[in-house]
Design a protein around this motif. Structure first.
Motif, PDB file in Angstrom:
ATOM      1  N   GLY A 296      18.190   2.639   2.503  1.00 59.21           N
ATOM      2  CA  GLY A 296      17.435   3.445   1.949  1.00 59.21           C
ATOM      3  C   GLY A 296      16.196   2.351   2.535  1.00 59.21           C
ATOM      4  O   GLY A 296      15.087   2.551   2.892  1.00 59.21           O
ATOM      5  N   VAL A 297      16.723   0.736   2.603  1.00 50.21           N
ATOM      6  CA  VAL A 297      14.947  -0.039   2.856  1.00 50.21           C
ATOM      7  C   VAL A 297      15.056   0.187   4.165  1.00 50.21           C
ATOM      8  O   VAL A 297      14.257   0.038   4.797  1.00 50.21           O
ATOM      9  N   VAL A 298      15.840   0.421   5.029  1.00 51.22           N
ATOM     10  CA  VAL A 298      15.830   0.457   6.819  1.00 51.22           C
ATOM     11  C   VAL A 298      15.171   1.593   6.430  1.00 51.22           C
ATOM     12  O   VAL A 298      14.187   1.790   7.671  1.00 51.22           O
ATOM     13  N   VAL A 299      15.366   2.512   5.742  1.00 55.24           N
ATOM     14  CA  VAL A 299      14.525   3.668   6.235  1.00 55.24           C
ATOM     15  C   VAL A 299      13.613   3.780   5.467  1.00 55.24           C
ATOM     16  O   VAL A 299      12.427   4.524   5.929  1.00 55.24           O
ATOM     17  N   SER A 300      12.971   3.468   4.815  1.00 57.95           N
ATOM     18  CA  SER A 300      11.788   3.630   3.636  1.00 57.95           C
ATOM     19  C   SER A 300      10.833   2.340   4.442  1.00 57.95           C
ATOM     20  O   SER A 300      10.169   2.850   4.882  1.00 57.95           O
ATOM     21  N   ILE A 301      11.660   1.527   5.368  1.00 53.77           N
ATOM     22  CA  ILE A 301      10.930   0.312   6.133  1.00 53.77           C
ATOM     23  C   ILE A 301      10.565   1.630   7.486  1.00 53.77           C
ATOM     24  O   ILE A 301       8.657   1.232   7.936  1.00 53.77           O
TER      25      ILE A 301
ATOM     26  N   ILE B 261       6.296   5.217  -1.562  1.00 52.17           N
ATOM     27  CA  ILE B 261       7.584   5.665   0.019  1.00 52.17           C
ATOM     28  C   ILE B 261       8.338   4.658  -0.231  1.00 52.17           C
ATOM     29  O   ILE B 261       9.244   5.044  -0.444  1.00 52.17           O
ATOM     30  N   VAL B 262       7.570   3.849  -0.389  1.00 53.02           N
ATOM     31  CA  VAL B 262       9.838   2.378  -0.857  1.00 53.02           C
ATOM     32  C   VAL B 262       9.788   2.918  -2.227  1.00 53.02           C
ATOM     33  O   VAL B 262      11.759   3.206  -1.557  1.00 53.02           O
ATOM     34  N   VAL B 263       9.690   3.465  -3.178  1.00 55.49           N
ATOM     35  CA  VAL B 263      10.131   4.105  -3.752  1.00 55.49           C
ATOM     36  C   VAL B 263      11.103   5.089  -4.346  1.00 55.49           C
ATOM     37  O   VAL B 263      12.202   5.295  -3.988  1.00 55.49           O
ATOM     38  N   ILE B 264      10.350   6.234  -3.850  1.00 55.21           N
ATOM     39  CA  ILE B 264      10.825   6.888  -3.597  1.00 55.21           C
ATOM     40  C   ILE B 264      11.910   7.592  -2.625  1.00 55.21           C
ATOM     41  O   ILE B 264      13.121   7.882  -3.091  1.00 55.21           O
ATOM     42  N   ILE B 265      12.358   7.103  -1.554  1.00 52.64           N
ATOM     43  CA  ILE B 265      12.984   6.913  -0.608  1.00 52.64           C
ATOM     44  C   ILE B 265      14.704   6.586  -0.965  1.00 52.64           C
ATOM     45  O   ILE B 265      15.641   6.246  -1.695  1.00 52.64           O
ATOM     46  N   MET B 266      13.992   4.654  -2.011  1.00 51.31           N
ATOM     47  CA  MET B 266      14.740   3.927  -2.498  1.00 51.31           C
ATOM     48  C   MET B 266      15.924   4.617  -4.004  1.00 51.31           C
ATOM     49  O   MET B 266      16.831   5.217  -3.764  1.00 51.31           O
ATOM     50  N   VAL B 267      14.765   5.480  -4.099  1.00 51.68           N
ATOM     51  CA  VAL B 267      15.163   6.184  -5.808  1.00 51.68           C
ATOM     52  C   VAL B 267      16.295   7.345  -4.813  1.00 51.68           C
ATOM     53  O   VAL B 267      17.364   7.508  -5.561  1.00 51.68           O
ATOM     54  N   ILE B 268      16.213   8.241  -4.184  1.00 50.07           N
ATOM     55  CA  ILE B 268      16.705   8.946  -3.163  1.00 50.07           C
ATOM     56  C   ILE B 268      18.281   8.787  -3.317  1.00 50.07           C
ATOM     57  O   ILE B 268      19.140   8.667  -2.910  1.00 50.07           O
ATOM     58  N   PHE B 269      17.925   7.554  -1.886  1.00 51.85           N
ATOM     59  CA  PHE B 269      19.371   6.781  -1.988  1.00 51.85           C
ATOM     60  C   PHE B 269      20.757   6.128  -2.337  1.00 51.85           C
ATOM     61  O   PHE B 269      21.116   6.372  -2.595  1.00 51.85           O
ATOM     62  N   LEU B 270      19.637   5.491  -3.524  1.00 46.16           N
ATOM     63  CA  LEU B 270      20.562   4.954  -4.729  1.00 46.16           C
ATOM     64  C   LEU B 270      21.293   5.996  -5.382  1.00 46.16           C
ATOM     65  O   LEU B 270      22.158   5.974  -5.924  1.00 46.16           O
ATOM     66  N   LEU B 271      20.545   7.082  -5.422  1.00 47.67           N
ATOM     67  CA  LEU B 271      21.313   8.680  -6.423  1.00 47.67           C
ATOM     68  C   LEU B 271      22.416   8.842  -5.408  1.00 47.67           C
ATOM     69  O   LEU B 271      23.456   9.317  -6.338  1.00 47.67           O
TER      70      LEU B 271
ATOM     71  N   ARG C  35       0.418  -1.453   0.217  1.00 50.56           N
ATOM     72  CA  ARG C  35      -0.188  -0.371   0.171  1.00 50.56           C
ATOM     73  C   ARG C  35       1.293   0.924   0.019  1.00 50.56           C
ATOM     74  O   ARG C  35       0.462   1.986  -0.649  1.00 50.56           O
ATOM     75  N   ARG C  36       1.856   1.252   0.325  1.00 54.77           N
ATOM     76  CA  ARG C  36       3.183   2.272   1.204  1.00 54.77           C
ATOM     77  C   ARG C  36       4.502   2.780  -0.232  1.00 54.77           C
ATOM     78  O   ARG C  36       5.334   2.625   0.415  1.00 54.77           O
ATOM     79  N   ARG C  37       3.926   1.660  -1.832  1.00 50.11           N
ATOM     80  CA  ARG C  37       4.723   1.490  -2.584  1.00 50.11           C
ATOM     81  C   ARG C  37       5.473   2.578  -2.853  1.00 50.11           C
ATOM     82  O   ARG C  37       6.961   2.542  -3.094  1.00 50.11           O
TER      83      ARG C  37
ATOM     84  N   PHE D 243      10.015   4.468   7.314  1.00 49.30           N
ATOM     85  CA  PHE D 243       8.898   5.432   6.929  1.00 49.30           C
ATOM     86  C   PHE D 243       7.603   4.986   6.888  1.00 49.30           C
ATOM     87  O   PHE D 243       6.432   5.564   6.947  1.00 49.30           O
ATOM     88  N   VAL D 244       7.363   3.772   6.630  1.00 53.51           N
ATOM     89  CA  VAL D 244       6.130   2.811   5.616  1.00 53.51           C
ATOM     90  C   VAL D 244       5.502   2.834   6.922  1.00 53.51           C
ATOM     91  O   VAL D 244       4.165   2.488   7.076  1.00 53.51           O
ATOM     92  N   LEU D 245       6.338   2.043   8.347  1.00 49.14           N
ATOM     93  CA  LEU D 245       5.416   1.755   9.478  1.00 49.14           C
ATOM     94  C   LEU D 245       5.224   2.775   9.806  1.00 49.14           C
ATOM     95  O   LEU D 245       3.962   3.457  11.130  1.00 49.14           O
TER      96      LEU D 245
END
Length: 246
Positions: free
Chosen positions: A196-201, A20-30, A16-18, A203-205
């Protein structure tokens, strides 16, 4: 069984919160890609030269003919138990002098360079032969690394004479030719992805905890303790406006 249900719930939350996950992962990968690029551009090759010395307190004692009645000759032998124990003791106690600022300053003064240009000097004592000391010099300049390695034993010896009064450092293996230190694998991008995975999880929670909307029938039971009696199926055609045209 409970664990499987909880796992499915968490997966549904992430689904449902994908966004948020996509945005945060893109930021950290960049950020990871940028940091990796900076590391690549700013990389400076370094070189290493090794030299091995031995602590020998009897190196300046003249060679004497062996005699069964000559006890002093036995003590002056570099392989006598007395000398070996003394050599090992001095090596253990004073090996750090080889990488001390005083030794660095002596070398810098001899080469007429700054202390920073001398590079990094590291020492290690051999376990099997404790009187032997391996010295490594790391420098960004290939020629300078070998020059410094050649001069470390003499500077080390000067410090030992000044502190303990022993002229006891002798070179066992001459300074090796400088070799390029291999570049370590850059894992910055992997680290950024993990963060990015840790931060996205997180913010999702957090978003899920702050969201008080009733979305599923389970939410009704969760907040009001009401049991589900039945459900009304969704008419997809009506929701698309097809009934209004008839």
């Amino acid at each position: 069984m409970e664990q499987n249900i909880n796992l499915r719930e968490y997966l549904d939350i992430l689904k449902r919160r994908r966004i948020i996950v996509v945005i945060i992962m893109v930021i950290f990968l960049l950020l990871g890609v940028y940091k990796t690029y900076v590391n690549y551009v700013s990389y400076v090759p370094t070189y290493k030269s090794n030299i091995t010395v031995r602590i020998n307190t009897s190196k300046n004692v003249g060679k004497k003919k062996k005699s069964e009645n000559d006890e002093d000759n036995n003590q002056s032998s570099p392989y006598s138990t007395y000398n070996v124990a003394m050599n090992q003791s001095i090596a253990s106690s004073y090996k750090s002098l080889a990488s001390s600022p005083n030794v660095t300053n002596i070398i810098a003064s001899s080469l007429k360079v700054s202390s920073a240009e001398v590079g990094s000097i590291s020492v290690s004592q051999r376990e099997d032969m404790a009187e032997f000391i391996d010295i490594s010099v790391i420098n960004r300049n290939k020629e300078m690394a070998k020059k410094v390695a050649k001069m470390v034993p003499e500077a080390f010896n000067q410090e030992l004479i000044r502190l303990v009064g022993f002229d006891c450092v002798e070179v066992v293996y001459e300074a090796s030719d400088s070799s390029l230190i291999g570049r370590s694998r850059d894992v910055t991008l992997l680290k950024s992805a993990g963060i990015g995975v840790v931060v996205s999880i997180f913010f999702v929670l957090l978003a899920e905890c702050l969201d008080t909307k009733i979305v599923t029938p389970d939410d009704v039971n969760k907040y009001w303790n009401y049991q589900l009696i039945g459900t009304v199926p969704l008419d997809k055609e009506f929701s698309k406006g097809k009934h209004s045209k008839k």
